[in-house]
Design a protein around this motif. Structure first.
Motif, PDB file in Angstrom:
ATOM      1  N   ASP A  63      81.565  13.549-117.992  1.00  0.00           N
ATOM      2  CA  ASP A  63      80.856  12.756-116.976  1.00  0.00           C
ATOM      3  C   ASP A  63      81.232  11.275-117.006  1.00  0.00           C
ATOM      4  O   ASP A  63      81.469  10.656-115.961  1.00  0.00           O
ATOM      5  N   PHE A  64      81.273  10.696-118.209  1.00  0.00           N
ATOM      6  CA  PHE A  64      81.571   9.266-118.320  1.00  0.00           C
ATOM      7  C   PHE A  64      83.028   8.999-117.960  1.00  0.00           C
ATOM      8  O   PHE A  64      83.351   7.986-117.338  1.00  0.00           O
ATOM      9  N   ALA A  65      83.912   9.916-118.343  1.00  0.00           N
ATOM     10  CA  ALA A  65      85.327   9.778-118.007  1.00  0.00           C
ATOM     11  C   ALA A  65      85.531   9.791-116.493  1.00  0.00           C
ATOM     12  O   ALA A  65      86.304   8.998-115.941  1.00  0.00           O
ATOM     13  N   ILE A  66      84.831  10.687-115.806  1.00  0.00           N
ATOM     14  CA  ILE A  66      84.927  10.768-114.344  1.00  0.00           C
ATOM     15  C   ILE A  66      84.346   9.511-113.704  1.00  0.00           C
ATOM     16  O   ILE A  66      84.936   8.933-112.779  1.00  0.00           O
ATOM     17  N   GLN A  67      83.190   9.059-114.215  1.00  0.00           N
ATOM     18  CA  GLN A  67      82.556   7.867-113.657  1.00  0.00           C
ATOM     19  C   GLN A  67      83.414   6.618-113.888  1.00  0.00           C
ATOM     20  O   GLN A  67      83.378   5.674-113.105  1.00  0.00           O
ATOM     21  N   ALA A  68      84.213   6.629-114.961  1.00  0.00           N
ATOM     22  CA  ALA A  68      85.073   5.486-115.280  1.00  0.00           C
ATOM     23  C   ALA A  68      86.152   5.260-114.222  1.00  0.00           C
ATOM     24  O   ALA A  68      86.733   4.171-114.149  1.00  0.00           O
ATOM     25  N   LEU A  69      86.403   6.251-113.383  1.00  0.00           N
ATOM     26  CA  LEU A  69      87.404   6.092-112.315  1.00  0.00           C
ATOM     27  C   LEU A  69      86.967   5.048-111.284  1.00  0.00           C
ATOM     28  O   LEU A  69      87.790   4.572-110.503  1.00  0.00           O
ATOM     29  N   THR A  70      85.685   4.675-111.292  1.00  0.00           N
ATOM     30  CA  THR A  70      85.216   3.625-110.388  1.00  0.00           C
ATOM     31  C   THR A  70      85.880   2.285-110.725  1.00  0.00           C
ATOM     32  O   THR A  70      85.912   1.376-109.880  1.00  0.00           O
ATOM     33  N   LEU A  71      86.424   2.160-111.941  1.00  0.00           N
ATOM     34  CA  LEU A  71      87.126   0.942-112.347  1.00  0.00           C
ATOM     35  C   LEU A  71      88.584   0.932-111.879  1.00  0.00           C
ATOM     36  O   LEU A  71      89.303  -0.031-112.129  1.00  0.00           O
ATOM     37  N   LYS A  72      88.992   2.044-111.272  1.00  0.00           N
ATOM     38  CA  LYS A  72      90.361   2.200-110.748  1.00  0.00           C
ATOM     39  C   LYS A  72      91.447   2.064-111.825  1.00  0.00           C
ATOM     40  O   LYS A  72      92.457   1.358-111.622  1.00  0.00           O
ATOM     41  N   PRO A  73      91.283   2.740-112.961  1.00  0.00           N
ATOM     42  CA  PRO A  73      92.334   2.724-113.982  1.00  0.00           C
ATOM     43  C   PRO A  73      93.479   3.650-113.580  1.00  0.00           C
ATOM     44  O   PRO A  73      93.332   4.502-112.690  1.00  0.00           O
ATOM     45  N   ALA A  74      94.612   3.492-114.257  1.00  0.00           N
ATOM     46  CA  ALA A  74      95.731   4.398-114.021  1.00  0.00           C
ATOM     47  C   ALA A  74      95.436   5.770-114.625  1.00  0.00           C
ATOM     48  O   ALA A  74      95.790   6.805-114.063  1.00  0.00           O
ATOM     49  N   LYS A  75      94.746   5.768-115.786  1.00  0.00           N
ATOM     50  CA  LYS A  75      94.459   7.026-116.460  1.00  0.00           C
ATOM     51  C   LYS A  75      93.250   6.891-117.387  1.00  0.00           C
ATOM     52  O   LYS A  75      93.051   5.847-118.008  1.00  0.00           O
ATOM     53  N   VAL A  76      92.469   7.967-117.473  1.00  0.00           N
ATOM     54  CA  VAL A  76      91.360   8.056-118.422  1.00  0.00           C
ATOM     55  C   VAL A  76      91.624   9.256-119.324  1.00  0.00           C
ATOM     56  O   VAL A  76      91.909  10.353-118.840  1.00  0.00           O
ATOM     57  N   THR A  77      91.542   9.034-120.622  1.00  0.00           N
ATOM     58  CA  THR A  77      91.696  10.112-121.601  1.00  0.00           C
ATOM     59  C   THR A  77      90.363  10.327-122.297  1.00  0.00           C
ATOM     60  O   THR A  77      89.742   9.365-122.752  1.00  0.00           O
ATOM     61  N   GLY A  78      89.918  11.557-122.363  1.00  0.00           N
ATOM     62  CA  GLY A  78      88.670  11.869-123.055  1.00  0.00           C
ATOM     63  C   GLY A  78      88.932  12.795-124.232  1.00  0.00           C
ATOM     64  O   GLY A  78      89.720  13.734-124.108  1.00  0.00           O
ATOM     65  N   ILE A  79      88.293  12.513-125.380  1.00  0.00           N
ATOM     66  CA  ILE A  79      88.437  13.389-126.549  1.00  0.00           C
ATOM     67  C   ILE A  79      87.069  13.855-127.028  1.00  0.00           C
ATOM     68  O   ILE A  79      86.060  13.166-126.864  1.00  0.00           O
ATOM     69  N   ASP A  80      87.046  15.044-127.627  1.00  0.00           N
ATOM     70  CA  ASP A  80      85.804  15.609-128.165  1.00  0.00           C
ATOM     71  C   ASP A  80      86.168  16.690-129.178  1.00  0.00           C
ATOM     72  O   ASP A  80      87.267  17.257-129.117  1.00  0.00           O
ATOM     73  N   ILE A  81      85.240  16.969-130.103  1.00  0.00           N
ATOM     74  CA  ILE A  81      85.486  18.036-131.087  1.00  0.00           C
ATOM     75  C   ILE A  81      84.886  19.371-130.659  1.00  0.00           C
ATOM     76  O   ILE A  81      85.002  20.358-131.371  1.00  0.00           O
TER      77      ILE A  81
END
Length: 236
Positions: A63-81
């Motif tokens: 959810d936070f990774a998707i919402q971070a696209l509002t900042l218009k980055p080139a790429k968002v990477t999400g990690i989890d265990i």
């Protein structure tokens, strides 16, 4: 599962795996949707840096990774265990046709598979309290941020003022675990939440941990009467 995961992390991972199919539904019900506004405010703290590369640690279902696209980055990477949470997140990203912008992958916060100075910003929403070794996880976050980059941490807090303190305590310790158990069908997952919130070094104590991890210009922004707090730190 990766070799770096020990028994305690495996327990946490298995717990999140088991509740992953109902996690998003429960999250929004139990938070009454307020968490979306918290995330929006947390991300707004990064606007001035215009991050091109963002890492979302303990990304869960993304959810936070998707919402971070509002900042218009080139790429968002999400990690989890939790592979279970990642599977839900990957399906969500696929349905939104965001696979070219967001990459969700297995990764341990204490042993990140990235080079030094790889990201312009690192975010964590409701995940640092699950780090087995908080100091190690924050030092890894500091390592992978470039100089001048920022870390934004959103985490639950314990309200101090009457009557919010009493209402939040009743909700967290009684109502939330009952609803969580009924819907998720997991006996302890939503009892773990209030326990982890109580044990988390919030406020100035967490700012001190951030500073010890190498972050500078640390500060905190309480939201919704202190139910949650946004923490900020920069890499100089």
């Amino acid at each position: 599962m990766a070799a770096t995961i020990n028994k305690e992390k495996e327990v946490i991972s298995d717990m999140f795996d088991s509740i992953s199919p109902r996690y998003d539904f429960l999250n929004h019900i139990l938070s009454m949707g307020i968490d979306v506004g918290w995330r929006k405010k947390a991300l707004s703290q990064l606007k001035d840096t215009r991050p091109e590369r963002i890492l979302d640690v303990a990304t869960g279902t993304g959810d936070f990774a998707i919402q971070a696209l509002t900042l218009k980055p080139a790429k968002v990477t999400g990690i989890d265990i939790s592979n279970g949470m990642l599977d839900v997140g990957k399906e969500k990203v696929k349905k939104k046709n965001l696979e070219h912008k967001i990459e969700l992958m297995y990764g341990d916060s204490e042993h990140m598979p990235f080079e030094d100075n790889s990201f312009d910003a690192v975010t964590v929403a409701f995940g640092v309290r699950n780090f087995e070794h908080l100091d190690m996880g924050l030092k890894e976050m500091h390592r992978v941020i470039r100089p001048g980059g920022k870390a934004v941490v959103l985490e639950f807090s314990n309200p101090k003022r009457f009557p919010v303190k009493q209402i939040f305590g009743l909700y967290c310790n009684t109502i939330m675990p009952w609803i969580g158990k009924k819907v998720s069908r997991h006996a302890t997952a939503y009892s773990y939440l209030p326990k982890s919130v109580r044990e988390f070094p919030e406020g100035q104590a967490f700012l001190d941990v951030l500073s010890n991890a190498g972050f500078r210009s640390v500060k905190r922004i309480p939201v919704t009467f202190g139910i949650a707090t946004i923490y900020l730190g920069e890499k100089h």
